[in-house]
Design a protein around this motif. Structure first.
Motif, PDB file in Angstrom:
ATOM      1  N   ASP A 228      40.436  45.473  48.993  1.00 31.45           N
ATOM      2  CA  ASP A 228      40.986  46.051  50.099  1.00 31.45           C
ATOM      3  C   ASP A 228      40.277  47.367  50.791  1.00 31.45           C
ATOM      4  OD1 ASP A 228      42.868  44.196  50.276  1.00 31.45           O
ATOM      5  OD2 ASP A 228      44.407  45.450  49.329  1.00 31.45           O
ATOM      6  N   TYR A 229      39.690  48.233  49.880  1.00 29.60           N
ATOM      7  CA  TYR A 229      39.120  49.519  50.520  1.00 29.60           C
ATOM      8  C   TYR A 229      37.794  49.087  50.984  1.00 29.60           C
ATOM      9  CZ  TYR A 229      36.424  53.753  50.254  1.00 29.60           C
ATOM     10  OH  TYR A 229      35.572  54.695  50.475  1.00 29.60           O
ATOM     11  N   MET A 230      36.996  48.400  50.265  1.00 28.39           N
ATOM     12  CA  MET A 230      35.656  48.103  50.730  1.00 28.39           C
ATOM     13  C   MET A 230      35.806  47.000  52.054  1.00 28.39           C
ATOM     14  SD  MET A 230      33.795  49.634  48.564  1.00 28.39           S
ATOM     15  CE  MET A 230      32.156  48.957  49.231  1.00 28.39           C
ATOM     16  N   GLY A 231      36.543  46.413  51.734  1.00 29.07           N
ATOM     17  CA  GLY A 231      36.676  45.151  53.078  1.00 29.07           C
ATOM     18  C   GLY A 231      36.772  45.885  54.403  1.00 29.07           C
ATOM     19  N   VAL A 232      37.754  47.054  54.212  1.00 31.73           N
ATOM     20  CA  VAL A 232      38.013  47.788  55.542  1.00 31.73           C
ATOM     21  C   VAL A 232      37.006  48.823  55.781  1.00 31.73           C
ATOM     22  CG1 VAL A 232      39.684  49.370  56.651  1.00 31.73           C
ATOM     23  CG2 VAL A 232      40.362  47.565  55.300  1.00 31.73           C
ATOM     24  N   LYS A 233      36.456  49.616  54.697  1.00 29.83           N
ATOM     25  CA  LYS A 233      35.367  50.517  55.031  1.00 29.83           C
ATOM     26  C   LYS A 233      34.075  49.960  55.269  1.00 29.83           C
ATOM     27  CE  LYS A 233      34.265  55.053  54.490  1.00 29.83           C
ATOM     28  NZ  LYS A 233      34.812  56.071  55.231  1.00 29.83           N
ATOM     29  N   PHE A 234      33.387  49.124  54.550  1.00 29.83           N
ATOM     30  CA  PHE A 234      32.219  48.568  54.421  1.00 29.83           C
ATOM     31  C   PHE A 234      32.346  47.026  54.709  1.00 29.83           C
ATOM     32  CE2 PHE A 234      32.076  52.273  51.598  1.00 29.83           C
ATOM     33  CZ  PHE A 234      31.416  52.949  52.633  1.00 29.83           C
ATOM     34  N   PRO A 235      32.842  46.485  56.040  1.00 25.31           N
ATOM     35  CA  PRO A 235      33.026  45.057  56.231  1.00 25.31           C
ATOM     36  C   PRO A 235      31.717  44.242  56.145  1.00 25.31           C
ATOM     37  CG  PRO A 235      33.282  46.331  58.307  1.00 25.31           C
ATOM     38  CD  PRO A 235      33.283  47.333  57.181  1.00 25.31           C
ATOM     39  N   ASN A 257      35.186  36.094  39.692  1.00 30.12           N
ATOM     40  CA  ASN A 257      36.793  36.470  39.973  1.00 30.12           C
ATOM     41  C   ASN A 257      36.470  37.328  41.368  1.00 30.12           C
ATOM     42  OD1 ASN A 257      38.870  38.597  39.544  1.00 30.12           O
ATOM     43  ND2 ASN A 257      39.502  37.060  38.338  1.00 30.12           N
ATOM     44  N   ASP A 258      37.536  36.955  42.211  1.00 29.81           N
ATOM     45  CA  ASP A 258      37.484  37.834  43.355  1.00 29.81           C
ATOM     46  C   ASP A 258      37.392  39.225  43.408  1.00 29.81           C
ATOM     47  OD1 ASP A 258      37.973  35.022  44.636  1.00 29.81           O
ATOM     48  OD2 ASP A 258      40.359  35.617  44.824  1.00 29.81           O
ATOM     49  N   ILE A 259      37.870  39.857  42.159  1.00 33.71           N
ATOM     50  CA  ILE A 259      37.827  41.244  42.112  1.00 33.71           C
ATOM     51  C   ILE A 259      36.263  41.774  42.407  1.00 33.71           C
ATOM     52  CG2 ILE A 259      38.337  43.256  40.667  1.00 33.71           C
ATOM     53  CD1 ILE A 259      40.828  42.050  39.729  1.00 33.71           C
ATOM     54  N   GLU A 260      35.317  41.019  41.801  1.00 33.66           N
ATOM     55  CA  GLU A 260      33.853  41.420  41.720  1.00 33.66           C
ATOM     56  C   GLU A 260      33.309  41.569  43.056  1.00 33.66           C
ATOM     57  OE1 GLU A 260      32.249  41.597  39.238  1.00 33.66           O
ATOM     58  OE2 GLU A 260      33.192  40.493  37.516  1.00 33.66           O
ATOM     59  N   VAL A 261      33.910  40.958  44.006  1.00 34.11           N
ATOM     60  CA  VAL A 261      33.375  41.086  45.622  1.00 34.11           C
ATOM     61  C   VAL A 261      33.374  42.586  45.683  1.00 34.11           C
ATOM     62  CG1 VAL A 261      33.496  40.546  47.883  1.00 34.11           C
ATOM     63  CG2 VAL A 261      34.083  39.031  46.174  1.00 34.11           C
ATOM     64  N   GLY A 262      34.499  43.214  45.715  1.00 30.39           N
ATOM     65  CA  GLY A 262      34.443  44.664  45.959  1.00 30.39           C
ATOM     66  C   GLY A 262      33.598  45.567  45.354  1.00 30.39           C
ATOM     67  N   TYR A 263      33.338  45.431  44.110  1.00 33.31           N
ATOM     68  CA  TYR A 263      32.274  46.189  43.189  1.00 33.31           C
ATOM     69  C   TYR A 263      30.707  45.745  43.672  1.00 33.31           C
ATOM     70  CZ  TYR A 263      35.694  47.849  40.085  1.00 33.31           C
ATOM     71  OH  TYR A 263      36.983  48.432  39.666  1.00 33.31           O
ATOM     72  N   LEU A 264      30.408  44.378  44.093  1.00 34.98           N
ATOM     73  CA  LEU A 264      29.245  44.123  44.217  1.00 34.98           C
ATOM     74  C   LEU A 264      29.083  44.746  45.930  1.00 34.98           C
ATOM     75  CD1 LEU A 264      26.581  42.517  44.001  1.00 34.98           C
ATOM     76  CD2 LEU A 264      27.682  40.426  44.891  1.00 34.98           C
ATOM     77  N   ALA A 265      29.984  44.810  46.894  1.00 32.30           N
ATOM     78  CA  ALA A 265      29.916  45.278  48.104  1.00 32.30           C
ATOM     79  C   ALA A 265      29.354  46.824  47.951  1.00 32.30           C
ATOM     80  CB  ALA A 265      31.284  45.062  48.644  1.00 32.30           C
ATOM     81  N   MET A 266      30.052  47.447  47.026  1.00 38.48           N
ATOM     82  CA  MET A 266      29.775  48.887  46.731  1.00 38.48           C
ATOM     83  C   MET A 266      28.171  48.997  46.415  1.00 38.48           C
ATOM     84  SD  MET A 266      31.649  51.522  44.047  1.00 38.48           S
ATOM     85  CE  MET A 266      31.034  50.714  42.583  1.00 38.48           C
ATOM     86  N   HIS A 267      27.863  48.113  45.496  1.00 38.92           N
ATOM     87  CA  HIS A 267      26.273  48.190  45.418  1.00 38.92           C
ATOM     88  C   HIS A 267      25.466  47.923  46.375  1.00 38.92           C
ATOM     89  CE1 HIS A 267      26.375  49.141  40.881  1.00 38.92           C
ATOM     90  NE2 HIS A 267      27.641  48.551  40.808  1.00 38.92           N
ATOM     91  N   ILE A 268      25.806  47.010  47.293  1.00 36.91           N
ATOM     92  CA  ILE A 268      24.991  46.609  48.384  1.00 36.91           C
ATOM     93  C   ILE A 268      25.150  47.394  49.268  1.00 36.91           C
ATOM     94  CG2 ILE A 268      24.927  44.956  50.318  1.00 36.91           C
ATOM     95  CD1 ILE A 268      26.203  42.885  48.483  1.00 36.91           C
ATOM     96  N   GLU A 269      26.041  48.354  49.601  1.00 42.45           N
ATOM     97  CA  GLU A 269      25.950  49.482  50.480  1.00 42.45           C
ATOM     98  C   GLU A 269      25.444  50.554  49.963  1.00 42.45           C
ATOM     99  OE1 GLU A 269      27.109  51.481  54.052  1.00 42.45           O
ATOM    100  OE2 GLU A 269      27.494  49.566  53.609  1.00 42.45           O
TER     101      GLU A 269
END
Length: 280
Positions: A228-235, A257-269
């Motif tokens: 939720d945090y990563m989807g809003v902060k870094f879409p 697992n869906d939870i992995e998406v947020g963590y990967l997004a953090m690394h991409i950002e």
């Protein structure tokens, strides 16, 4: 005690164990010197003993040992000894496919054939310790055969060493390296930013993807959900992460697992920020 069934050279014999009556490859200085079939040999403390009952990716060990020249078995054993000193316990059954690979690597050099390994740099980074051990093959071959092999060959041998210390087979390790490379290429394409393989950002991203895939294959799940945090902060980073996870699922035939998406997004950002800062 072991009873000789075949002398391969002065330092290598095939022998039958007195206790279990199974065949073994026995390697040690002078172990075969002057020995005849059916003679018993004493095994020195530093001798290397390998079971011939193993099945390997390249075939049965008993058949491989007949087709691979003893010199390459000795070279592979020398390299495995280096791996054992570095990592502790290793799976010694990798001796036979690794010796087989080294033999063909030498033949390629002798025939002036160029081998290309597009994943060499990824293997070097993903399996850094294994790669360092694999590099010992270069002075060994130079000393024993006067042969020089390149880093691309070293990369393939590093996968054999990885296979000796982990449950992964060589083909699985290669598939992992390829999957990580494809993911990073996709991230570079989607962000429009090339990522230097020498950067700390690349290393962090690469290792995160590697362990994310490993978790998916083992069906392990992260506990904290940052989606939720990563989807809003870094879409944008979040959307790219979703695309990458879909690609992994297709290529590796596993469920991310869906939870992995947020963590990967953090690394991409983080990578995007670091690379942008470097270019400014």
């Amino acid at each position: 005690m072991y009873r000789v069934s075949k002398v391969l050279n002065h330092n290598t014999v095939i022998a039958v164990g007195s206790d279990d009556h199974q065949e073994y490859l026995v390697m040690g200085k002078g172990v075969g010197f002057g020995k005849k079939v059916s003679e018993y040999v004493e095994i020195a403390e530093d001798a290397l003993v390998y079971s011939l009952q193993e099945a390997t990716e390249r075939g049965n060990a008993k058949e491989l040992v007949k087709s691979v020249p003893p010199l390459f078995l000795e070279i592979a054993a020398q390299l495995l000894k280096e791996a054992e000193e570095e990592f502790g316990r290793v799976d010694k059954s990798i001796l036979f496919p690794m010796a087989d690979h080294i033999e063909y690597a030498v033949k390629r050099v002798q025939n002036h054939e160029q081998i290309s390994n597009p994943l060499t740099e990824d293997i070097r980074l993903l399996f850094h310790a294994e790669y360092k051990v694999a590099q010992h093959i270069q002075p060994i071959l130079k000393e024993r055969m006067g042969i020089s092999i390149g880093e691309d060959e070293v990369g393939y041998i590093a996968l054999h060493i990885h296979s000796a210390i982990e449950d992964d087979c060589v083909s699985d390790a290669m598939q992992m390296a390829r999957a990580v490379r494809e993911c990073i290429s996709l991230i570079e394409k989607e962000t429009g930013t090339p990522i230097s393989v020498l950067s700390l950002s690349y290393n962090r991203l690469m290792n995160h993807i590697r362990y994310m895939i490993a978790r998916a294959l083992r069906q392990e799940h992260l506990k904290v959900n940052m989606n939720d945090y990563m989807g809003v902060k870094f879409p944008k980073a979040f959307q790219i992460a979703q695309t990458v996870c879909q690609q992994i699922e297709e290529n590796m035939k596993c469920k991310i697992n869906d939870i992995e998406v947020g963590y990967l997004a953090m690394h991409i950002e983080r990578v995007a920020d670091d690379e942008q800062g470097t270019s400014e």
